[in-house]
Design a protein around this motif. Structure first.
Motif, short mmCIF file in Angstrom:
data_model
loop_
_atom_site.label_atom_id
_atom_site.label_comp_id
_atom_site.label_asym_id
_atom_site.label_seq_id
_atom_site.Cartn_x
_atom_site.Cartn_y
_atom_site.Cartn_z
N LEU A 7 0.83 -1.20 0.00
CA LEU A 7 0.00 0.00 0.00
C LEU A 7 0.87 1.25 0.00
CD1 LEU A 7 -3.01 0.82 0.17
CD2 LEU A 7 -2.69 1.04 2.61
N GLU A 8 1.88 1.25 0.85
CA GLU A 8 2.78 2.39 0.92
C GLU A 8 3.48 2.62 -0.41
OE1 GLU A 8 5.20 3.76 4.51
OE2 GLU A 8 4.56 1.76 5.09
N ASN A 9 3.86 1.52 -1.02
CA ASN A 9 4.52 1.56 -2.31
C ASN A 9 3.65 2.30 -3.33
OD1 ASN A 9 6.53 1.03 -4.04
ND2 ASN A 9 6.25 -1.19 -4.07
N THR A 10 2.39 1.90 -3.39
CA THR A 10 1.45 2.54 -4.31
C THR A 10 1.27 4.02 -3.93
OG1 THR A 10 0.30 0.44 -4.55
CG2 THR A 10 -0.87 2.39 -5.30
N PHE A 11 1.17 4.28 -2.63
CA PHE A 11 1.03 5.66 -2.15
C PHE A 11 2.20 6.50 -2.67
CE2 PHE A 11 2.19 8.95 0.94
CZ PHE A 11 1.01 9.66 1.03
N HIS A 12 3.43 5.97 -2.53
CA HIS A 12 4.62 6.70 -2.98
C HIS A 12 4.61 6.94 -4.48
CE1 HIS A 12 6.85 7.10 0.74
NE2 HIS A 12 6.40 5.91 1.07
N LYS A 13 4.21 5.93 -5.24
CA LYS A 13 4.19 6.06 -6.70
C LYS A 13 3.25 7.18 -7.14
CE LYS A 13 5.49 1.38 -7.89
NZ LYS A 13 4.91 0.04 -7.91
N GLN A 74 -6.08 7.36 7.07
CA GLN A 74 -7.28 7.91 7.68
C GLN A 74 -8.34 8.20 6.62
OE1 GLN A 74 -7.89 8.02 10.95
NE2 GLN A 74 -9.92 8.68 10.29
N ALA A 75 -7.89 8.79 5.50
CA ALA A 75 -8.80 9.10 4.40
C ALA A 75 -9.43 7.83 3.85
CB ALA A 75 -8.04 9.83 3.29
N MET A 76 -8.65 6.77 3.75
CA MET A 76 -9.17 5.50 3.25
C MET A 76 -10.22 4.92 4.17
SD MET A 76 -8.19 4.84 0.34
CE MET A 76 -7.67 6.34 -0.41
N LYS A 77 -10.02 5.13 5.49
CA LYS A 77 -11.02 4.69 6.47
C LYS A 77 -12.34 5.40 6.22
CE LYS A 77 -8.30 3.12 10.41
NZ LYS A 77 -6.95 3.70 10.46
N VAL A 96 -10.92 -1.75 0.03
CA VAL A 96 -10.35 -0.54 -0.58
C VAL A 96 -8.86 -0.72 -0.80
CG1 VAL A 96 -9.75 1.87 -0.12
CG2 VAL A 96 -12.10 1.13 0.11
N TYR A 97 -8.17 -1.27 0.20
CA TYR A 97 -6.73 -1.49 0.07
C TYR A 97 -6.42 -2.44 -1.07
CZ TYR A 97 -5.64 1.01 4.39
OH TYR A 97 -5.48 1.98 5.34
N SER A 98 -7.26 -3.46 -1.23
CA SER A 98 -6.98 -4.41 -2.30
C SER A 98 -7.19 -3.78 -3.68
CB SER A 98 -7.81 -5.68 -2.14
OG SER A 98 -9.17 -5.39 -2.28
N LEU A 99 -8.04 -2.75 -3.74
CA LEU A 99 -8.21 -2.01 -4.99
C LEU A 99 -6.93 -1.25 -5.33
CD1 LEU A 99 -11.71 -0.29 -4.58
CD2 LEU A 99 -11.16 -2.11 -6.19
N ILE A 100 -6.29 -0.72 -4.30
CA ILE A 100 -5.16 0.18 -4.48
C ILE A 100 -3.83 -0.54 -4.66
CG2 ILE A 100 -3.81 1.99 -3.33
CD1 ILE A 100 -6.48 2.80 -1.95
N GLU A 101 -3.65 -1.63 -3.89
CA GLU A 101 -2.35 -2.30 -3.86
C GLU A 101 -1.84 -2.71 -5.23
OE1 GLU A 101 -3.01 -5.35 -1.05
OE2 GLU A 101 -2.88 -3.96 0.62
N GLY A 102 -0.55 -2.48 -5.42
CA GLY A 102 0.09 -2.92 -6.64
C GLY A 102 -0.22 -2.07 -7.87
N LYS A 103 -0.98 -0.99 -7.68
CA LYS A 103 -1.33 -0.14 -8.81
C LYS A 103 -0.22 0.88 -9.05
CE LYS A 103 -5.75 -1.10 -10.00
NZ LYS A 103 -6.12 -2.14 -9.06
N GLU A 104 -0.13 1.34 -10.28
CA GLU A 104 0.79 2.42 -10.60
C GLU A 104 0.00 3.49 -11.32
OE1 GLU A 104 4.42 1.60 -12.38
OE2 GLU A 104 4.90 -0.07 -11.03
N PRO A 105 0.44 4.76 -11.20
CA PRO A 105 -0.29 5.81 -11.92
C PRO A 105 -0.21 5.56 -13.42
CG PRO A 105 1.50 6.72 -10.58
CD PRO A 105 1.55 5.24 -10.43
#
Length: 143
Positions: A7-13, A74-77, A96-105
């Motif tokens: 998740l953090e990885n995707t957040f950073h990307k 917090q926003a995701m919550k 929601v996390y599973s939607l986001i994980e591993g995604k790239e812009p």
């Protein structure tokens, strides 16, 4: 946990997307909504771009223009409650996390540069329409 790092990885990307100088620790509202759109958190029905903006402004530090990873969580919550109304808080958050994980812009709508040289592109008669089709013979020489 490995789940967080995904998740953090995707957040950073998404945080550094479109900003070469970004550290990746903070995300702008623009990139936050891009992420929500592309990962399917925003579905246009239960979660709209307005909701995304409201939540972003609610979790960010007063006076700041970006959110940290903690504020992002917090926003995701907040958003998961809207997006998955029928699930429990924990399930909704995981969903929601599973939607986001591993995604790239993705560069949705961005112009792709053609790598083919100018002449090849111009003499590719398969792209021609009308009478211009007959302009070149099979070998690409002008008639």
């Amino acid at each position: 946990s490995s789940k967080m790092s995904e998740l953090e990885n995707t957040f950073h990307k998404f945080a550094i997307y479109g900003d070469k100088s970004a550290s990746g620790n903070n995300m702008t509202g623009k990139n936050f909504s891009k992420m929500c759109k592309e990962c399917g958190v925003m579905d246009g029905k239960s979660v709209t771009s307005t909701d995304i903006d409201i939540v972003f402004n609610k979790v960010k530090t007063k006076g700041a223009h970006t959110i940290t990873f903690a504020e992002f969580q917090q926003a995701m919550k907040e958003l998961c409650r809207k997006r998955f109304k029928d699930k429990s808080m924990e399930e909704a958050l995981q969903a929601v996390y599973s939607l986001i994980e591993g995604k790239e812009p993705g560069n949705i709508g961005a112009t792709k540069a053609t790598k083919v040289g100018g002449v090849e592109r111009l003499t590719d008669s398969s792209k021609y329409t009308g009478s211009h089709k007959e302009r070149f013979d099979e070998s690409g020489k002008g008639k």
